[in-house]
Design a protein around this motif. Sequence first.
Motif, PDB file in Angstrom:
ATOM      1  N   LEU A   1      10.591  71.622  16.554  1.00 17.76           N
ATOM      2  CA  LEU A   1       9.286  71.797  16.374  1.00 17.76           C
ATOM      3  C   LEU A   1       8.770  72.902  15.678  1.00 17.76           C
ATOM      4  O   LEU A   1       8.951  74.130  16.342  1.00 17.76           O
ATOM      5  N   GLY A   2       8.219  72.802  14.392  1.00 13.48           N
ATOM      6  CA  GLY A   2       7.700  73.924  13.737  1.00 13.48           C
ATOM      7  C   GLY A   2       8.921  74.554  13.058  1.00 13.48           C
ATOM      8  O   GLY A   2      10.053  73.994  12.665  1.00 13.48           O
ATOM      9  N   THR A   3       8.820  75.941  12.814  1.00 15.90           N
ATOM     10  CA  THR A   3      10.029  76.623  12.166  1.00 15.90           C
ATOM     11  C   THR A   3      10.511  77.686  13.333  1.00 15.90           C
ATOM     12  O   THR A   3       9.889  77.815  14.139  1.00 15.90           O
ATOM     13  N   ARG A   4      11.683  78.169  12.740  1.00 16.90           N
ATOM     14  CA  ARG A   4      12.257  79.185  13.661  1.00 16.90           C
ATOM     15  C   ARG A   4      11.426  80.389  13.736  1.00 16.90           C
ATOM     16  O   ARG A   4      11.085  81.075  14.654  1.00 16.90           O
ATOM     17  N   ALA A   5      10.622  80.714  12.649  1.00 20.35           N
ATOM     18  CA  ALA A   5       9.776  81.828  12.708  1.00 20.35           C
ATOM     19  C   ALA A   5       8.552  81.607  13.424  1.00 20.35           C
ATOM     20  O   ALA A   5       8.140  82.569  14.103  1.00 20.35           O
ATOM     21  N   VAL A   6       7.902  80.237  13.261  1.00 18.36           N
ATOM     22  CA  VAL A   6       6.797  80.019  13.992  1.00 18.36           C
ATOM     23  C   VAL A   6       6.903  78.537  14.637  1.00 18.36           C
ATOM     24  O   VAL A   6       6.623  77.518  14.319  1.00 18.36           O
ATOM     25  N   PRO A   7       7.592  78.728  15.946  1.00 18.90           N
ATOM     26  CA  PRO A   7       7.788  77.442  16.745  1.00 18.90           C
ATOM     27  C   PRO A   7       6.508  76.896  17.002  1.00 18.90           C
ATOM     28  O   PRO A   7       5.477  77.780  17.346  1.00 18.90           O
ATOM     29  N   ILE A   8       6.253  75.622  17.098  1.00 20.08           N
ATOM     30  CA  ILE A   8       5.164  75.108  17.542  1.00 20.08           C
ATOM     31  C   ILE A   8       5.369  74.406  18.931  1.00 20.08           C
ATOM     32  O   ILE A   8       6.022  73.489  19.155  1.00 20.08           O
ATOM     33  N   VAL A   9       4.700  75.403  19.895  1.00 20.63           N
ATOM     34  CA  VAL A   9       5.042  75.191  21.381  1.00 20.63           C
ATOM     35  C   VAL A   9       4.214  74.341  22.107  1.00 20.63           C
ATOM     36  O   VAL A   9       4.343  74.116  23.541  1.00 20.63           O
ATOM     37  N   ASN A  10       3.125  73.655  21.546  1.00 24.79           N
ATOM     38  CA  ASN A  10       1.920  73.160  22.372  1.00 24.79           C
ATOM     39  C   ASN A  10       2.176  71.895  23.226  1.00 24.79           C
ATOM     40  O   ASN A  10       2.033  71.770  24.247  1.00 24.79           O
TER      41      ASN A  10
END
Length: 753
Positions: free
Chosen positions: A126-135
Amino acid sequence: MLEITIQGRGGQGGVTLAKLIATAYFLRGQFSQAFGVYAAERSGAPVQAYVRIDDQAITNTNQIREPDHLIVLDPTLIAPAIAIGADPGGWLILNTPNDPAHWAETFAGRRVATIDATAIAVRHGLGTRAVPIVNTTMLGAVARVFGLSEPEVEAALADLGFEGPNLDAAREAFRSVATEQLGGSAAAVIPIQPPQKIPSLFDEDLGGPPRIRTGSWATRRPQRRTLTPPCNHSCPAGNDVQGFIDAIAKETIDDALAILLETSPLPGVCGRVCPAPCMQSCNRAGFDEGINVRELERHVADRATWPDVIPPHRLQRIAVVGSGPAGLSATYHLARLGYQVSIFEADDALGGVLRNGIPDYRLPREVLDRELGFILMHGVTAYTDAPIDRRALLELTEHYSAVFVATGLQSSRSMHLGNGGEQPADIIHQGIAFLDGVHRGAVSMKGKRVAVVGGGNTAIDAARSALRLGASDVRILYRRSRAEMPAIADEIDAALEEGVKLDELTLPLKLERVAGGAELHCARVILGEPDESGRRRPVPSPTDRFIVACDEVVLALGQEPDLSILREGAEIHQDGRLLGVASAPVFLGGDFATNSGTVAAAIGSGRRAAVHIHYALDDSGEEKKRSSRRLRLTRANEMPAPQAEEPRVATRDDLRLALFNPAARRRGRAMPPEERRHSFAEVHFGLEDDARSEAQRCFSCGVCNDCERCITCCPEGVLTRETGGYLFNYDYCKGCGICASQCARGVVVMSEL
Ligand code: FAD
């Protein structure tokens, strides 16, 4: 009513998490509300979102300052201050790899739930390793803490269109969230601060960085670099083209002239006759049209105030032989370095080809004289009618500390048109001598049919001059095709506009006098394989022959250096230095040494010679450093260059072309072709009032021109302008990259941490 605040960073999906929670309760039949605070919430910037749940309709739409529960999406935001205002009895649901006990001191007395949502989100892609999307992951943990069931989580996700990995991640979080009532006193909770004073527009702190430091959150950071603009790179004179154009754009035209005078004493000349390779290499050329550099240079030379000069301060005397652009450039730079310079010119006036070759309608005498006068003002002595032969050259080396020889190309190439016998010499003219005669008013072509043989600048100038002198018919005979003509393309166009005819693929073989004129017998040419010059070899057809009727023939077949000034066997060193001939160093330059064939190249050669001479004469290392800075090829950018090597040349790929608008090139007016045929007055009138708008078209490739878009667009306010440069405050920069995306010139770039 239940109130929840979500603290996160732009890109993590906090506002969507608020909607998911609200949806879960709404599907249970409760009233719910979800919204985010939109401001500078670009990727990485702090973001808040709010949820309200109630049994009754919710009418309060204010932001939530004192929530019942707090959800923190980003580990770098977890600090005592985050809990300000939160109910001591509510839940703190944290995205952290640590278990609740880890936060015993930070959040003593509170109920804490922890989940490593980042790791789960990354695992589920979910998202990228740099900016995971955690919602969606956090939704699972929140639901478990608030007593919602797994099916309710799935229903909320489905309602907002989430499926697949989002469901899996939520399920994993639902099952693995850890909760604990931490020990200690709730009195340790930080009380809410009294409302802050609203800063006035004049508040000193306005625009300062936000309070939340970046910590280890950022994965990239912006940096500034300087590249070499292609125009600077391709200028044979070494001009800082971008720099002088930038000065015009900023309406500091005297600065523009000062920048040009750093490298060339002949801006008005180059602004008229330079073939301008800078305009061909301009990155704007592929976008709409290259910048009109030539006419901008002319504009500066004609409109700016020329500066005062400093007289020479050194005792050493230097002799310059030849006063074409190479000799004049060397003279000027040596004089600026403080040397006493004497010019020796064979002709009766200074200027070389600029005076005796290029016609007035392209380069008016007043312009040449203005720039010559400026050079001579530097305490220069000039001797005209002073030809220097080999013996005189050796004598000069005895009286001067160094000698620079730039005698150009004095031997004209010729061709025999006599068919084995005498050729009618009275109707054959050498191009350079013809043009010199034109300058001196010694030639008339009234009613004559003129054939000019050749394809270079001399041929075009001779043809256009013949037309102006009253010739009834002027044709250029060239053995290759137009595409191979070495003359400046614009000048060929101008000649054709004025009525000169061009016979391509034509090779004259024989000239015969006939009643009422002459006949030039020619062969049609077929182009063969490329020769050593890279151009296709002309092969005369044995059968395809024809006659050109004419009265006068001008041969413009090119020139060669007259090497008789040098001692036989003289060895020329790499830097143009002549070895083993004399008591003082002798340097060679300009067309004589390089055969580069342009005014700008001769100017560059003269400047480099001045540097070599200075190095040869001056032992002081400090002085060398200072003067080489003065004679540098391009103006240094105000920022300390991070690169150890010469910066690479900026390409179109380095620029943000989407940030530029197409705009047509501004051109100065020109005399109509029919008027030109009868006048030696200057053909082009210059840019007049359009110069600034033309200068503003410049991309300023790879060089900061202080547009300040980076400062304006930075959502964190971490970029400031310091004396002589720009400063990033990396303590607060989140690495969002907006500054780089808004830097049209390719100066600000992101680098991975
Ligand atoms: P020159 O300009 O040839 O100067 C050499 C000087 O040395 C002359 O003044 C000569 O009298 C003097 N001299 C020679 N022998 C001696 C001696 N023994 N003692 C003392 N003095 C001596 N280039 C462009 O960029 N744009 C143009 O539009 C253009 N048009 C051109 C048109 C013509 C007709 C010609 C011939 C050339 C043109 N060129 C143009 C080319 C450009 O002018 C030359 O490349 C440039 O002038 C070379 O400069 P230079 O100083 O090396 O030599």
